[in-house]
Scaffold this active site. Structure first.
Site, mmCIF file in Angstrom:
data_model
loop_
_atom_site.group_PDB
_atom_site.id
_atom_site.type_symbol
_atom_site.label_atom_id
_atom_site.label_comp_id
_atom_site.label_asym_id
_atom_site.label_seq_id
_atom_site.Cartn_x
_atom_site.Cartn_y
_atom_site.Cartn_z
ATOM 1 N N SER A 60 35.724 -105.477 -62.553
ATOM 2 C CA SER A 60 35.436 -106.204 -64.046
ATOM 3 C C SER A 60 34.108 -105.854 -64.366
ATOM 4 O O SER A 60 33.448 -105.059 -63.641
ATOM 5 C CB SER A 60 35.425 -107.782 -63.622
ATOM 6 N N ASP A 108 38.957 -103.649 -65.318
ATOM 7 C CA ASP A 108 39.603 -104.997 -65.391
ATOM 8 C C ASP A 108 38.939 -105.618 -66.618
ATOM 9 O O ASP A 108 37.810 -105.713 -66.610
ATOM 10 C CB ASP A 108 39.493 -105.969 -64.350
ATOM 11 N N HIS A 109 39.735 -106.092 -67.621
ATOM 12 C CA HIS A 109 39.174 -106.936 -68.798
ATOM 13 C C HIS A 109 37.888 -106.161 -69.451
ATOM 14 O O HIS A 109 36.831 -106.736 -69.816
ATOM 15 C CB HIS A 109 38.648 -108.195 -68.525
ATOM 16 N N LYS A 116 44.585 -123.819 -61.506
ATOM 17 C CA LYS A 116 45.596 -123.415 -62.692
ATOM 18 C C LYS A 116 46.558 -124.390 -63.313
ATOM 19 O O LYS A 116 46.669 -124.352 -64.565
ATOM 20 C CB LYS A 116 46.504 -122.119 -62.048
ATOM 21 N N GLY A 166 46.031 -113.604 -63.781
ATOM 22 C CA GLY A 166 45.917 -115.025 -63.347
ATOM 23 C C GLY A 166 46.865 -115.161 -62.265
ATOM 24 O O GLY A 166 47.318 -116.258 -62.291
ATOM 25 N N SER A 207 46.886 -115.382 -58.949
ATOM 26 C CA SER A 207 46.502 -116.186 -57.248
ATOM 27 C C SER A 207 47.321 -117.280 -56.970
ATOM 28 O O SER A 207 47.571 -118.276 -58.074
ATOM 29 C CB SER A 207 45.223 -116.373 -57.159
ATOM 30 N N ASP A 252 42.623 -112.001 -57.789
ATOM 31 C CA ASP A 252 41.370 -112.009 -57.254
ATOM 32 C C ASP A 252 41.111 -113.065 -56.470
ATOM 33 O O ASP A 252 40.473 -113.168 -55.460
ATOM 34 C CB ASP A 252 40.311 -111.905 -58.533
ATOM 35 N N ARG A 276 38.762 -114.183 -53.088
ATOM 36 C CA ARG A 276 37.486 -114.994 -52.779
ATOM 37 C C ARG A 276 37.593 -116.280 -52.167
ATOM 38 O O ARG A 276 36.728 -116.270 -51.240
ATOM 39 C CB ARG A 276 37.250 -115.460 -54.303
ATOM 40 N N ARG A 314 27.128 -108.932 -40.135
ATOM 41 C CA ARG A 314 28.459 -108.145 -39.587
ATOM 42 C C ARG A 314 29.391 -109.030 -39.217
ATOM 43 O O ARG A 314 30.613 -108.974 -39.044
ATOM 44 C CB ARG A 314 28.161 -106.879 -38.862
HETATM 45 P P1 13P Z 1 43.359 -114.818 -60.307
HETATM 46 O O1 13P Z 1 42.030 -115.554 -60.760
HETATM 47 O O2 13P Z 1 44.549 -115.867 -60.356
HETATM 48 O O3 13P Z 1 43.081 -114.178 -59.159
HETATM 49 O O4 13P Z 1 43.331 -113.743 -61.445
HETATM 50 C C1 13P Z 1 42.653 -112.397 -61.491
HETATM 51 C C2 13P Z 1 42.836 -111.587 -62.646
HETATM 52 O O5 13P Z 1 43.566 -111.748 -63.312
HETATM 53 C C3 13P Z 1 42.185 -110.470 -62.521
HETATM 54 O O6 13P Z 1 42.253 -109.698 -63.915
HETATM 55 O O1 G3H Z 2 39.953 -111.919 -64.383
HETATM 56 C C1 G3H Z 2 38.897 -111.786 -64.023
HETATM 57 C C2 G3H Z 2 38.590 -111.403 -62.487
HETATM 58 O O2 G3H Z 2 38.821 -112.524 -61.625
HETATM 59 C C3 G3H Z 2 37.316 -110.949 -62.451
HETATM 60 O O3 G3H Z 2 36.149 -111.890 -62.355
HETATM 61 O O4 G3H Z 2 34.457 -111.377 -64.039
HETATM 62 O O5 G3H Z 2 34.054 -112.752 -62.031
HETATM 63 O O6 G3H Z 2 34.372 -110.410 -61.767
HETATM 64 P P1 G3H Z 2 34.696 -111.647 -62.609
HETATM 65 ZN ZN ZN Z 3 42.750 -111.081 -65.705
#
Ligand code: 13P
Ligand code: G3H
Ligand code: ZN
Length: 327
Positions: A53, A86-87, A193, A221, A223, A265, A269, A290
């Protein structure tokens, strides 16, 4: 120096579409995450997207993460690996990623550059077209987005949900024939969600797929927010009440309707955080990073493996063009 190949996203998504599975796309910000994702791909023989991202680019000061992902390709030349933005929020961000060597980019024209305000259909087409005109001649794949996800996760998402309109998809693709399209069918970013149970708009997905059967679709989205991992976070001092994710059984139904890439994502986490919390509570005397990063990396690997298997990607690596062997 031999440069290990990262493959364009399009290659993986077209294979996934033809064979009714989805490639997992996992976010990474550091070495341990990249290693965990790649180990999971190698152990399950899955093609994979490692996605970065804007926040991850900033955190890792760009070249560090790029070089770590390159190292993953070098360690596992047998795994088809895509380095994906991403995005992406603008043509400028996309240009930066392509200059770094990304083989796939997302332009999220569903929202404005701040990632907070929905863009109009016309403006979405405009920014997506500018990205497509730039990226396609360079062989870089382009993912666009139509419709808006709910949820606000670190600046990604407007908080408003607009389920994708199937009729608009047809018009959008006619004007900007991107390689893949992210759609909104009820998922959202982050760990919170759904207030109650998860319901995806699978009827909308079916309709979209029927209208554009040759278009690889993407789900963000996605997860699942495993209850046992949330419980572990909470048991060892965390506070994540009412965290709830996407029902994995519903998710598993989506590849038959054209979903070829599923973004995860948050699950990673939570897995990392749960492992570190547990380790530090159980070993208050330890202070070598480590020692707690090792169980954290293992926990992420297990989550990623489970998703690759659930999405049907396990075992597919051998059907895709492998990296040539180093001379
Ligand atoms: P989640 O927050 O559901 O893991 O989605 C991640 C995502 O869409 C990253 O672009
Ligand atoms: O879609 C978003 C991802 O979960 C990335 O999140 O912008 O906090 O790295 P971030
Ligand atoms: Zn996303």
């Amino acid at each position: 120096m031999f440069v290990f190949m990262l493959v364009p996203g399009k290659l993986l998504l077209e294979h996934a579409l033809a064979n009714h599975y989805a490639v997992g796309a996992f976010n990474a910000n550091n070495m341990e995450q990249v290693q965990a994702i790649m180990d999971a791909a190698a152990e399950t023989q899955s093609p994979v997207f490692i996605q970065v991202s804007r926040g991850a680019l900033k955190y890792s000061r760009m070249i560090y993460l790029r070089n770590i992902i390159q190292a993953a390709a070098e360690e596992h030349p047998e795994i088809p690996l895509v380095m994906h933005l991403d995005h992406g929020n603008s043509l400028e961000t996309v240009k930066q990623a392509i200059a770094l060597g990304f083989t796939s980019v997302m332009i999220d024209g569903s929202l404005d550059e701040t990632g907070k305000i929905p863009l109009s259909f016309v403006d979405n087409i405009k920014v997506t077209k500018a990205v497509l005109d730039y990226a396609r001649p360079l062989g870089v794949s382009v993912e666009a987005e139509l419709g808006t996800l709910g949820g606000i996760e670190d600046g990604v998402g407007s908080g408003q949900v607009h389920v994708t309109d199937p009729a608009q998809v047809v018009e959008f693709i006619k004007q900007v024939p991107v390689d893949s399209l992210a759609i909104a069918i009820g998922t959202s970013h982050g760990a919170f969600k759904f207030k109650e149970k998860c319901t995806l708009a699978l009827d909308v997905l079916k309709d979209i797929h029927q209208k554009v059967p040759n278009l690889p679709l993407v789900m963000h989205g996605s997860s699942s927010v495993p209850a046992e991992l949330v419980a572990q976070v909470n048991k060892y001092g965390g506070k994540m009440p009412n965290a709830r994710g996407v029902d994995i059984e519903q998710l598993k139904q989506t590849p038959q309707y054209g979903v070829t890439k599923i973004n995860v994502d948050t699950d990673g986490r939570i897995a990392i955080t749960a492992a570190i919390r547990k380790f530090l509570v159980e070993h208050p005397e330890k202070f070598d990073p480590r020692e707690y990063m090792t169980p954290a990396r293992d926990a992420l690997k297990e989550v990623v493996k489970a998703r690759m298997i659930a999405f049907g990607a396990a075992g597919q690596a051998k059907y895709l063009t492998p990296n040539p062997s180093p001379k």
